[in-house]
Design a protein around this motif. Structure first.
Motif, short mmCIF file in Angstrom:
data_model
loop_
_atom_site.label_atom_id
_atom_site.label_comp_id
_atom_site.label_asym_id
_atom_site.label_seq_id
_atom_site.Cartn_x
_atom_site.Cartn_y
_atom_site.Cartn_z
N SER A 1 0.81 -1.22 0.00
CA SER A 1 0.00 0.00 0.00
C SER A 1 0.84 1.27 0.00
N ARG A 2 2.07 1.20 0.49
CA ARG A 2 2.89 2.40 0.53
C ARG A 2 3.25 2.86 -0.88
N ARG A 3 3.67 1.93 -1.72
CA ARG A 3 4.09 2.30 -3.07
C ARG A 3 2.94 2.28 -4.07
N PHE A 4 1.98 1.38 -3.85
CA PHE A 4 0.86 1.25 -4.80
C PHE A 4 -0.47 1.26 -4.05
N PRO A 5 -0.85 2.40 -3.47
CA PRO A 5 -2.09 2.42 -2.67
C PRO A 5 -3.34 2.16 -3.51
N GLY A 6 -3.37 2.64 -4.76
CA GLY A 6 -4.54 2.43 -5.61
C GLY A 6 -4.75 0.98 -5.99
N PRO A 7 -3.77 0.35 -6.65
CA PRO A 7 -3.93 -1.07 -6.97
C PRO A 7 -4.15 -1.95 -5.75
N THR A 8 -3.55 -1.57 -4.62
CA THR A 8 -3.71 -2.38 -3.40
C THR A 8 -5.16 -2.40 -2.95
N VAL A 9 -5.81 -1.23 -2.93
CA VAL A 9 -7.20 -1.21 -2.47
C VAL A 9 -8.09 -1.97 -3.45
N ALA A 10 -7.75 -1.97 -4.75
CA ALA A 10 -8.54 -2.74 -5.71
C ALA A 10 -8.40 -4.24 -5.47
N VAL A 11 -7.17 -4.70 -5.22
CA VAL A 11 -6.94 -6.13 -4.95
C VAL A 11 -7.64 -6.55 -3.67
N VAL A 12 -7.49 -5.75 -2.62
CA VAL A 12 -8.11 -6.11 -1.33
C VAL A 12 -9.63 -6.08 -1.45
N ALA A 13 -10.19 -5.18 -2.25
CA ALA A 13 -11.64 -5.16 -2.46
C ALA A 13 -12.10 -6.44 -3.12
N GLY A 14 -11.35 -6.94 -4.10
CA GLY A 14 -11.71 -8.22 -4.73
C GLY A 14 -11.63 -9.37 -3.75
N LEU A 15 -10.59 -9.38 -2.91
CA LEU A 15 -10.47 -10.44 -1.90
C LEU A 15 -11.60 -10.37 -0.89
N ALA A 16 -11.98 -9.15 -0.51
CA ALA A 16 -13.10 -9.00 0.44
C ALA A 16 -14.40 -9.50 -0.18
N LEU A 17 -14.62 -9.21 -1.47
CA LEU A 17 -15.82 -9.70 -2.15
C LEU A 17 -15.83 -11.23 -2.18
#
Length: 391
Positions: free
Chosen positions: A68-84
């Protein structure tokens, strides 16, 4: 002694350690999600495949936060998919996917607001749509609570972002103040060294010329000139050490600051067979220490300019107490403002670093320095300093 104006920022702007910011969400998410996933898998007696999938999803989200430090945008997208995916695998008994909340906060705080908003909306719409396709249904209260929780994550992230922006602005302002203070200190030290060394060298030059001129005709007078050179050089060395002492860890001056009482000695030091200096002290009391020191340096610089450039034979120094001001007047009978191209022209010296240094000293105390034609024929320097200036 109070600390410098560029000291450490207040507690409300102190940044937590970078390692803590990176690892704390990961550790907290793992401690919440993994034990809960294991416990639910055992309690519900799901198969090994489903149980391992639940635990894998519980581990994958927190580990994704490491990026998340270097890639906060892609990280939140990946974690959103995992949460779904976790929500669809454990629709009724799954633990809250805490990693998604941390991902939203970190993304918003680091400027990836669009990534966070799009990922959250897609995951939320996907959950509603896929849930209806798979025949899943959730209680309206759970839907409302989840929506409010996600909105709160955005609010927390925005608060952190504003705080980080203010902290960065404060640090930038503190850095500017530090650089400004350092620049002022360099100018102050340069001014002190200019006054001390310039005056000492000028005085030594005059006395050395006297000694050479009288060495054969009047050995005693030549010896007096050499003695004056010795005293002048020793005093100059002490004053230079006191100025440079400020640079060495801010230690206290090694010699006391010059006072008005030292002016007679200063005038005696510049006298020679061809030049005389007189002091007229009309003060009824002693002014503040800062005013005394500034007055001494201004007289010192003015006399140095007179000896080196004015071609004068006489100088008068007057001290007066006028209202709330210490008025220092220096007159000479030199060439004045009429000579502009020769080496002894005072115009160029008094409009250069000489008058600049004197005016800077006066301005720091709220005073002024002015130049005008002297009744003696040379230049008159008038310094007006606040009487009570003490520091």
């Amino acid at each position: 002694m109070p600390g410098p104006p560029w000291g450490p920022p207040p507690d409300r702007y102190r940044r937590p350690p970078a390692a803590f910011v990176l690892l704390a969400p990961v550790v907290i998410s793992l401690l919440v999600q993994v034990p809960a996933a294991i416990g639910i898998a055992v309690w519900t007696h799901v198969g090994w495949a489903t149980g391992l999938l639940q635990v894998a999803l519980a581990v994958a989200g927190p580990l994704a936060l490491l990026a998340s430090r270097r890639f906060p945008g892609p990280t939140v997208a990946v974690v959103a998919g995992l949460a779904l995916a976790d929500l669809l695998v454990t629709p009724h008994s799954g633990p809250p996917y805490l990693a998604f909340a941390f991902a939203i906060v970190l993304a918003v705080a680091r400027g990836a607001v669009v990534w966070a908003a799009v990922s959250t909306v897609v995951a939320w719409v996907g959950a509603i749509w896929l849930g209806s396709v798979l025949g899943l249904s959730w209680h309206p209260f759970r839907i409302a609570a989840t929506t409010l929780a996600l909105a709160a994550c955005f609010g927390i992230g925005w608060f952190v972002r504003v705080r980080r922006t203010r902290a960065a602005a404060y640090r930038e302002q503190a850095l500017r103040r530090r650089r400004s203070a350092e620049a002022r200190e360099r100018v102050r030290i340069a001014r002190e060294l200019h006054d001390v060394i310039g005056h000492a060298l000028s005085q030594i030059n005059v006395q050395a010329s006297v000694g050479l001129h009288l060495m054969d005709r009047d050995p005693e007078q030549a010896r007096t000139a050499l003695t004056s050179i010795k005293e002048t050089s020793k005093t100059a060395l002490d004053e230079v050490r006191s100025v440079l002492g400020v640079i060495r860890d801010g230690e206290a001056p090694l010699a006391p600051q010059a006072e008005i009482a030292e002016l007679p000695r200063l005038l005696r030091g510049v006298e020679s067979p061809d030049f005389s200096a007189e002091l007229f002290d009309r003060l009824d009391e002693v002014p503040g220490r800062a005013a005394q020191f500034a007055a001494y340096r201004i007289v010192q610089e003015a006399l140095t300019n007179v000896v080196r450039h004015a071609g004068a034979t006489r100088a008068l120094v007057e001290l007066d107490h006028v209202g709330d001001e210490l008025v220092v007047t220096i007159d000479d009978d030199g060439g004045g403002f009429s000579k502009r191209s020769s080496g002894d022209a005072v115009d160029e010296e008094y409009t250069g670093t000489g008058i600049l240094g004197m005016r800077e000293r006066a301005t720091l105390l709220g005073g002024t320095v002015d130049l005008e034609a002297s009744p003696l024929g040379g230049v008159r320097v008038i310094a007006r300093l606040p009487w009570r200036a003490a520091a």
